[in-house]
Every structure is written in structure tokens, then in C-alpha cells.
Design a protein around this motif. Structure first.
Motif, PDB file in Angstrom:
ATOM      1  N   THR A  18      -5.670  -8.803  -0.456  1.00  0.00           N
ATOM      2  CA  THR A  18      -5.283  -7.884   0.610  1.00  0.00           C
ATOM      3  C   THR A  18      -5.321  -6.462   0.071  1.00  0.00           C
ATOM      4  OG1 THR A  18      -2.948  -8.051   0.047  1.00  0.00           O
ATOM      5  CG2 THR A  18      -3.762  -9.558   1.719  1.00  0.00           C
ATOM      6  N   ASP A  19      -5.367  -5.495   0.970  1.00  0.00           N
ATOM      7  CA  ASP A  19      -5.319  -4.100   0.557  1.00  0.00           C
ATOM      8  C   ASP A  19      -4.009  -3.467   1.012  1.00  0.00           C
ATOM      9  OD1 ASP A  19      -5.629  -3.621   3.245  1.00  0.00           O
ATOM     10  OD2 ASP A  19      -7.649  -2.845   3.111  1.00  0.00           O
ATOM     11  N   GLU A  20      -3.850  -2.182   0.731  1.00  0.00           N
ATOM     12  CA  GLU A  20      -2.593  -1.493   1.045  1.00  0.00           C
ATOM     13  C   GLU A  20      -2.374  -1.299   2.536  1.00  0.00           C
ATOM     14  OE1 GLU A  20      -5.785   1.544   0.294  1.00  0.00           O
ATOM     15  OE2 GLU A  20      -5.010  -0.096  -0.894  1.00  0.00           O
ATOM     16  N   TYR A  25      -8.859 -10.211   3.016  1.00  0.00           N
ATOM     17  CA  TYR A  25     -10.274 -10.434   2.742  1.00  0.00           C
ATOM     18  C   TYR A  25     -10.510 -11.882   2.360  1.00  0.00           C
ATOM     19  CZ  TYR A  25     -10.200  -5.439   2.891  1.00  0.00           C
ATOM     20  OH  TYR A  25     -10.017  -4.156   3.312  1.00  0.00           O
ATOM     21  N   VAL A  53     -11.158  -0.100   5.968  1.00  0.00           N
ATOM     22  CA  VAL A  53     -11.493  -0.772   4.713  1.00  0.00           C
ATOM     23  C   VAL A  53     -11.664   0.285   3.632  1.00  0.00           C
ATOM     24  CG1 VAL A  53     -13.205  -2.204   3.535  1.00  0.00           C
ATOM     25  CG2 VAL A  53     -12.601  -2.678   5.902  1.00  0.00           C
ATOM     26  N   PRO A  54     -10.852   0.255   2.555  1.00  0.00           N
ATOM     27  CA  PRO A  54     -11.004   1.224   1.482  1.00  0.00           C
ATOM     28  C   PRO A  54     -12.276   0.964   0.666  1.00  0.00           C
ATOM     29  CG  PRO A  54      -9.120  -0.211   1.069  1.00  0.00           C
ATOM     30  CD  PRO A  54      -9.694  -0.598   2.375  1.00  0.00           C
ATOM     31  N   GLU A  56     -12.934   0.372  -2.465  1.00  0.00           N
ATOM     32  CA  GLU A  56     -12.976  -0.722  -3.435  1.00  0.00           C
ATOM     33  C   GLU A  56     -13.273  -2.063  -2.770  1.00  0.00           C
ATOM     34  OE1 GLU A  56      -8.598   0.442  -2.806  1.00  0.00           O
ATOM     35  OE2 GLU A  56     -10.442   1.490  -3.300  1.00  0.00           O
ATOM     36  N   TRP A  57     -12.798  -2.254  -1.555  1.00  0.00           N
ATOM     37  CA  TRP A  57     -13.076  -3.492  -0.837  1.00  0.00           C
ATOM     38  C   TRP A  57     -14.412  -3.421  -0.107  1.00  0.00           C
ATOM     39  CZ3 TRP A  57     -10.992  -8.026  -1.597  1.00  0.00           C
ATOM     40  CH2 TRP A  57      -9.740  -8.098  -2.202  1.00  0.00           C
ATOM     41  N   PRO A  68     -13.249  -6.931  -6.112  1.00  0.00           N
ATOM     42  CA  PRO A  68     -12.867  -5.580  -5.681  1.00  0.00           C
ATOM     43  C   PRO A  68     -12.702  -4.665  -6.891  1.00  0.00           C
ATOM     44  CG  PRO A  68     -11.046  -7.093  -5.399  1.00  0.00           C
ATOM     45  CD  PRO A  68     -12.233  -7.912  -5.785  1.00  0.00           C
ATOM     46  N   ARG A  71      -8.590   0.318  -8.149  1.00  0.00           N
ATOM     47  CA  ARG A  71      -8.439   1.704  -7.707  1.00  0.00           C
ATOM     48  C   ARG A  71      -7.941   2.563  -8.860  1.00  0.00           C
ATOM     49  NH1 ARG A  71      -8.125   4.651  -3.097  1.00  0.00           N
ATOM     50  NH2 ARG A  71      -6.599   6.291  -2.988  1.00  0.00           N
ATOM     51  N   HIS A  80      -6.464   6.278   0.991  1.00  0.00           N
ATOM     52  CA  HIS A  80      -7.498   6.065   1.998  1.00  0.00           C
ATOM     53  C   HIS A  80      -6.942   6.321   3.391  1.00  0.00           C
ATOM     54  CE1 HIS A  80     -11.076   4.432   3.837  1.00  0.00           C
ATOM     55  NE2 HIS A  80     -10.316   3.688   4.608  1.00  0.00           N
TER      56      HIS A  80
END
Length: 117
Positions: A18-20, A25, A53-54, A56-57, A68, A71, A80
């Protein structure tokens, strides 16, 4: 995220991370024969907005990297931000109609072109 998208992702994919922003994903469990690689996809946290979507992803989703990208933690690096076009928070330069509409006067060295002159 819709219940159908989440169910499909959990049945046919394996969670990668997951992202922030809360996007999750996934990667398909099987290799897609047409492309000879797995399918990678995201289940968005706040509606379908691919600009959330940042970087890195994004590289991982498009098969540019195997995983990924971590960061970097630079003091000047901003978090982002999604695309704000079409919202009240969009960038509007000085002189834009929504930002007051007052443009600075020209310097006097401009002469409009007219046909035939």
C-alpha cells in the motif's frame, strides 16, 4: 473502492503493498499468456483517480522495476499530490479570470499585427 473490485483483486491477485494515500497494489497470481508476464493493478482508496499513484508505485505498475522504488527522504522533497486541475485548488496565475482577472499592462513595445501591413 467498490466491493466488486476489492473481491476480484483478492480472488485473482496477491497483495504487494500500500502507499501513503491508502491505495492497495496487487499482482495477478498467473502469468498472462498474451504478455508473458503478470498483470499489475491498483485498487484506489478514494475513487478512480490514477493521479493518486505516487512515482515509486507508478514505475512498478508499468513493469519498469521489479518492486516499488523506496522513497528517498530529502528535506526538500514534497509529498505526492494528486492532480488538482478542475478543482478550486488548481494553479491559476496572476491575471487569470478566477484569480481577479487583473493582468499587468504591456510595456508599450508591443504592436498588434494586422493583415496587409
Amino acid at each position: 473502492m467498490s466491493a466488486l473490485a476489492l473481491l476480484t483483486a483478492r480472488l485473482f491477485g496477491r497483495k504487494i503493498g500500500t502507499d501513503e494515500m491508502g491505495n492497495v497494489y496487487y499482482e495477478s497470481r498467473r502469468v498472462v499468456p498474451t504478455y508473458n508476464r503478470t498483470r499489475r493493478f491498483a485498487v484506489y482508496a478514494k475513487g478512480v483517480d490514477s493521479s493518486s499513484v505516487p512515482a515509486e508505485w507508478h514505475a512498478w505498475l508499468h513493469h519498469m522495476t521489479a518492486g516499488p522504488i523506496p522513497r528517498p527522504n530529502y528535506p526538500w522533497l514534497k509529498p505526492h499530490q494528486v492532480n488538482l486541475t478542475g478543482t478550486p485548488l488548481a494553479y491559476r496565475p496572476k491575471g487569470h479570470d478566477y484569480a481577479g482577472g487583473l493582468r499587468r499592462p504591456t510595456g508599450g513595445d508591443y504592436e498588434a499585427w494586422t493583415p496587409g501591413s
